[in-house]
Enzyme design. Structure first.
Site, PDB file in Angstrom:
ATOM      1  N   GLY A   1      18.282  38.502-136.632  1.00 36.55           N
ATOM      2  CA  GLY A   1      19.460  39.142-137.199  1.00 36.55           C
ATOM      3  C   GLY A   1      20.460  38.282-138.003  1.00 36.55           C
ATOM      4  O   GLY A   1      20.368  36.853-137.659  1.00 36.55           O
ATOM      5  N   ILE A   2      21.038  38.708-139.031  1.00 38.62           N
ATOM      6  CA  ILE A   2      22.050  37.932-139.769  1.00 38.62           C
ATOM      7  C   ILE A   2      23.509  38.757-140.237  1.00 38.62           C
ATOM      8  O   ILE A   2      23.201  40.045-139.915  1.00 38.62           O
ATOM      9  CB  ILE A   2      21.425  37.431-141.198  1.00 38.62           C
ATOM     10  CG1 ILE A   2      21.200  38.906-142.013  1.00 38.62           C
ATOM     11  CG2 ILE A   2      20.190  36.462-140.824  1.00 38.62           C
ATOM     12  CD1 ILE A   2      20.926  38.247-143.474  1.00 38.62           C
TER      13      ILE A   2
ATOM     14  N   ASP B   1      29.464  39.295-144.181  1.00 40.16           N
ATOM     15  CA  ASP B   1      30.619  40.064-143.844  1.00 40.16           C
ATOM     16  C   ASP B   1      31.234  39.924-145.155  1.00 40.16           C
ATOM     17  O   ASP B   1      31.528  38.905-145.538  1.00 40.16           O
ATOM     18  CB  ASP B   1      31.395  39.527-142.604  1.00 40.16           C
ATOM     19  CG  ASP B   1      30.724  39.719-141.556  1.00 40.16           C
ATOM     20  OD1 ASP B   1      29.522  40.265-141.504  1.00 40.16           O
ATOM     21  OD2 ASP B   1      31.265  39.443-140.409  1.00 40.16           O
TER      22      ASP B   1
ATOM     23  N   TYR C   1      26.041  45.517-142.074  1.00 40.80           N
ATOM     24  CA  TYR C   1      25.579  45.096-140.905  1.00 40.80           C
ATOM     25  C   TYR C   1      25.765  46.556-139.830  1.00 40.80           C
ATOM     26  O   TYR C   1      24.581  46.755-139.134  1.00 40.80           O
ATOM     27  CB  TYR C   1      26.534  44.018-140.124  1.00 40.80           C
ATOM     28  CG  TYR C   1      26.054  43.636-138.785  1.00 40.80           C
ATOM     29  CD1 TYR C   1      25.148  42.509-138.647  1.00 40.80           C
ATOM     30  CD2 TYR C   1      26.703  44.003-137.756  1.00 40.80           C
ATOM     31  CE1 TYR C   1      24.874  42.127-137.383  1.00 40.80           C
ATOM     32  CE2 TYR C   1      26.355  43.389-136.333  1.00 40.80           C
ATOM     33  CZ  TYR C   1      25.359  42.417-136.176  1.00 40.80           C
ATOM     34  OH  TYR C   1      24.912  41.881-134.900  1.00 40.80           O
TER      35      TYR C   1
ATOM     36  N   LYS D   1      22.377  48.217-138.109  1.00 39.82           N
ATOM     37  CA  LYS D   1      22.224  48.270-136.670  1.00 39.82           C
ATOM     38  C   LYS D   1      22.106  49.535-136.219  1.00 39.82           C
ATOM     39  O   LYS D   1      21.723  49.788-135.081  1.00 39.82           O
ATOM     40  CB  LYS D   1      23.495  47.513-136.043  1.00 39.82           C
ATOM     41  CG  LYS D   1      23.375  45.901-136.415  1.00 39.82           C
ATOM     42  CD  LYS D   1      22.014  45.440-135.651  1.00 39.82           C
ATOM     43  CE  LYS D   1      22.057  43.974-135.742  1.00 39.82           C
ATOM     44  NZ  LYS D   1      20.861  43.096-135.190  1.00 39.82           N
TER      45      LYS D   1
ATOM     46  N   ILE E   1      29.145  37.921-127.780  1.00 41.36           N
ATOM     47  CA  ILE E   1      28.487  37.183-126.817  1.00 41.36           C
ATOM     48  C   ILE E   1      28.570  35.804-127.375  1.00 41.36           C
ATOM     49  O   ILE E   1      28.615  35.435-128.486  1.00 41.36           O
ATOM     50  CB  ILE E   1      26.609  37.275-126.821  1.00 41.36           C
ATOM     51  CG1 ILE E   1      26.416  38.979-126.861  1.00 41.36           C
ATOM     52  CG2 ILE E   1      25.980  36.676-125.985  1.00 41.36           C
ATOM     53  CD1 ILE E   1      26.595  39.479-125.573  1.00 41.36           C
TER      54      ILE E   1
HETATM   55  N1  LIG Z   1      26.372  36.941-130.800  1.00 41.49           N
HETATM   56  C1  LIG Z   1      26.740  38.179-131.010  1.00 41.49           C
HETATM   57  O1  LIG Z   1      27.833  38.219-130.369  1.00 41.49           O
HETATM   58  C2  LIG Z   1      25.782  39.302-130.934  1.00 41.49           C
HETATM   59  C3  LIG Z   1      26.740  40.634-130.860  1.00 41.49           C
HETATM   60  C4  LIG Z   1      25.704  41.938-131.006  1.00 41.49           C
HETATM   61  C5  LIG Z   1      24.497  41.755-131.670  1.00 41.49           C
HETATM   62  N2  LIG Z   1      23.880  40.714-131.896  1.00 41.49           N
HETATM   63  C6  LIG Z   1      22.613  40.502-132.534  1.00 41.49           C
HETATM   64  O2  LIG Z   1      21.832  39.673-131.502  1.00 41.49           O
HETATM   65  C7  LIG Z   1      20.835  39.074-132.187  1.00 41.49           C
HETATM   66  C8  LIG Z   1      20.696  37.536-132.169  1.00 41.49           C
HETATM   67  O3  LIG Z   1      22.015  37.186-132.553  1.00 41.49           O
HETATM   68  P1  LIG Z   1      22.622  35.553-132.503  1.00 41.49           P
HETATM   69  O4  LIG Z   1      23.989  35.708-132.441  1.00 41.49           O
HETATM   70  O5  LIG Z   1      21.733  35.017-131.176  1.00 41.49           O
HETATM   71  O6  LIG Z   1      21.976  34.814-133.912  1.00 41.49           O
HETATM   72  P2  LIG Z   1      22.095  33.381-134.138  1.00 41.49           P
HETATM   73  O7  LIG Z   1      22.329  32.501-133.104  1.00 41.49           O
HETATM   74  O8  LIG Z   1      22.470  33.163-135.592  1.00 41.49           O
HETATM   75  O9  LIG Z   1      20.433  33.330-134.216  1.00 41.49           O
HETATM   76  C9  LIG Z   1      19.462  34.069-135.158  1.00 41.49           C
HETATM   77  C10 LIG Z   1      17.978  33.849-135.060  1.00 41.49           C
HETATM   78  O10 LIG Z   1      17.417  34.841-135.931  1.00 41.49           O
HETATM   79  C11 LIG Z   1      16.531  34.042-136.656  1.00 41.49           C
HETATM   80  N3  LIG Z   1      16.535  34.848-138.150  1.00 41.49           N
HETATM   81  C12 LIG Z   1      17.606  34.941-138.889  1.00 41.49           C
HETATM   82  N4  LIG Z   1      17.063  35.839-139.923  1.00 41.49           N
HETATM   83  C13 LIG Z   1      15.717  35.626-139.805  1.00 41.49           C
HETATM   84  C14 LIG Z   1      14.604  36.064-140.682  1.00 41.49           C
HETATM   85  N5  LIG Z   1      14.647  36.923-141.670  1.00 41.49           N
HETATM   86  N6  LIG Z   1      13.421  36.179-140.004  1.00 41.49           N
HETATM   87  C15 LIG Z   1      13.222  35.538-138.937  1.00 41.49           C
HETATM   88  N7  LIG Z   1      14.120  34.901-138.093  1.00 41.49           N
HETATM   89  C16 LIG Z   1      15.336  35.061-138.658  1.00 41.49           C
HETATM   90  C17 LIG Z   1      17.313  32.688-136.731  1.00 41.49           C
HETATM   91  O11 LIG Z   1      16.210  31.645-137.117  1.00 41.49           O
HETATM   92  P3  LIG Z   1      16.868  30.203-137.745  1.00 41.49           P
HETATM   93  O12 LIG Z   1      17.198  29.261-136.639  1.00 41.49           O
HETATM   94  O13 LIG Z   1      15.501  29.585-138.584  1.00 41.49           O
HETATM   95  O14 LIG Z   1      17.965  30.466-138.845  1.00 41.49           O
HETATM   96  C18 LIG Z   1      17.532  32.375-135.557  1.00 41.49           C
HETATM   97  O15 LIG Z   1      16.497  31.951-134.534  1.00 41.49           O
HETATM   98  C19 LIG Z   1      20.818  39.583-133.892  1.00 41.49           C
HETATM   99  O16 LIG Z   1      20.251  40.584-134.250  1.00 41.49           O
HETATM  100  C20 LIG Z   1      22.670  39.892-133.637  1.00 41.49           C
HETATM  101  O17 LIG Z   1      22.893  41.004-135.004  1.00 41.49           O
HETATM  102  C21 LIG Z   1      24.678  39.424-131.703  1.00 41.49           C
END
Ligand SMILES: NC(=O)c1ccc[n+]([C@@H]2O[C@H](COP(=O)([O-])OP(=O)(O)OC[C@H]3O[C@@H](n4cnc5c(N)ncnc54)[C@H](OP(=O)(O)O)[C@@H]3O)[C@@H](O)[C@H]2O)c1
Length: 240
Positions: free
Chosen positions: A84-85, A88, A147, A151, A180
Site C-alpha cells: 500500500g501507498i 495525501d 486512500y 481502503k 502502527i
Molecule cells: N503503518 C500504518 O500505521 C498503517 C496503518 C493502517 C494501514 N496500513 C496499511 O498496511 C500496509 C503496509 O503499510 P506499511 O506502513 O508497512 O508500509 P511501508 O512501510 O511503506 O511498506 C510498504 C511495502 O509495500 C510495498 N509496495 C508499495 N507499492 C507497491 C506496489 N505497487 N507493488 C508491490 N509492492 C508495493 C513496498 O515495496 P518497496 O519496499 O519496494 O517500496 C513495501 O514493501 C499498507 O497497505 C498500509 O496502507 C498501515
C-alpha cells in the site's frame, strides 16, 4: 510439506513482520516488493525469505509473479494483500495522478493479485486471502480521500469475495490496522506523533507484530469458520 504464503509489500514495515511471523508459523514465504532493492536484499539476508519484485498495480506482472513463485516454491495457499501507498493531499489540492496511484495500488492491486490466483485456489479447494485495509478506510481521514476510498473498497471486495470462496474452503478476510509504529509513522514530527497517540485509548502506537499475529490466525486452519470478517486492530481508536 509446508504451505506457501505470498505477502505483497512483504519486505518492509508491517509486511516484513507478517512475512517473518508466517515463516515462524511454518509457512514457506515469498515476499513481493515494488522497487526498494536495498531493503529487499537486507530483508532476505536477515530472514532467508525470498523476495520478488513487481508492482501490484500491473495485472500482467502480478500473473507472471505468481507463476514464478509457484514454479519455485509450490502452489500458493495464503495470499496477504498488504502492499500500500499514500499520496495525501486535501481534496482541493489532490491531483488526478495522486488519486490514480493510490487506487491502482491499494484497490486494483488486490484485484490484480487475487484474480490470477483464484482459479488455482478453487481447484485445490483451499485458500486464505487476507487484505490489509486501514482504520482510515473505516472512518475516513482528512487529506486521504484517495486512500480512504481505496481502503473502504478493499472491505467491500473482501465481503463479496468471501461469499464466492466459501463453498471451496477459501476464506477472505480483512484487517484494519490503526496507527502502527512503522518507519512512515515514526518519521512524522514528535509533536504530531504525540497528538496521534492522544487519540488512541490504549495510549500507544501498535507494533507491526500485532498485525502479523492477526494474519497468522486468519491464515490458520483454526480460522476456517471466519470469512468476510474485518478485524480492527487499532488500540480502541475507532469501533466500526
Ligand atoms: N503503518 C500504518 O500505521 C498503517 C496503518 C493502517 C494501514 N496500513 C496499511 O498496511 C500496509 C503496509 O503499510 P506499511 O506502513 O508497512 O508500509 P511501508 O512501510 O511503506 O511498506 C510498504 C511495502 O509495500 C510495498 N509496495 C508499495 N507499492 C507497491 C506496489 N505497487 N507493488 C508491490 N509492492 C508495493 C513496498 O515495496 P518497496 O519496499 O519496494 O517500496 C513495501 O514493501 C499498507 O497497505 C498500509 O496502507 C498501515
Amino acid at each position: 510439506m509446508s504451505k506457501v504464503a505470498l505477502v505483497t509489500g512483504g519486505s518492509r514495515g508491517i509486511g516484513a513482520a507478517i512475512s517473518k511471523a508466517l515463516k515462524d508459523a511454518g509457512y514457506t514465504v515469498a515476499a513481493n516488493y515494488a522497487g526498494n532493492d536495498e531493503a529487499a536484499k537486507a530483508f532476505t539476508d536477515e530472514t532467508g525469505i525470498k523476495t520478488y519484485k513487481w508492482s501490484v498495480a500491473d495485472y500482467d506482472a502480478c500473473a507472471a509473479g505468481i507463476k514464478q513463485v509457484e514454479e519455485e516454491l509450490g502452489p500458493i495457499a495464503v495470499l496477504v494483500n498488504n502492499a500500500g501507498i499514500t499520496r495525501d493531499a486535501p481534496f482541493h489540492k489532490m491531483t488526478p495522478q495522486q488519486w490514480k496511484e493510490v487506487i491502482d495500488t491499494n484497490l486494483s492491486g488486490i484485484f490484480n493479485m487475487t484474480h490470477p490466483l483464484w482459479p488455482g485456489l478453487r481447484d485445490r479447494k483451499f485458500g486464505r486471502i487476507i487484505n490489509i485495509s486501514s482504520i482510515n478506510g473505516q472512518k475516513g481521514q482528512f487529506a486521504q480521500a484517495n486512500y480512504s476510498a481505496a481502503k473502504a473498497g478493499d472491505l467491500g471486495f473482501t465481503k463479496a469475495l468471501a461469499q464466492e470462496g466459501a463453498r471451496n474452503n477459501i476464506t477472505v478476510n480483512a484487517i484494519c490496522p490503526g496507527y502502527i509504529a512503522t518507519e512512515m509513522v515514526m518519521a512524522v514530527p514528535e509533536k504530531v506523533r504525540e497528538s496521534i497517540i492522544a487519540q488512541i485509548p490504549v495510549g500507544r502506537l501498535g507494533e507491526p507484530e500485532e498485525i502479523a499475529r492477526c494474519v497468522v490466525f486468519l491464515a490458520s486452519d483454526d480460522a476456517g469458520f471466519v470469512t468476510g470478517a474485518t478485524i480492527s486492530a487499532n488500540g480502541g481508536q475507532y469501533f466500526a
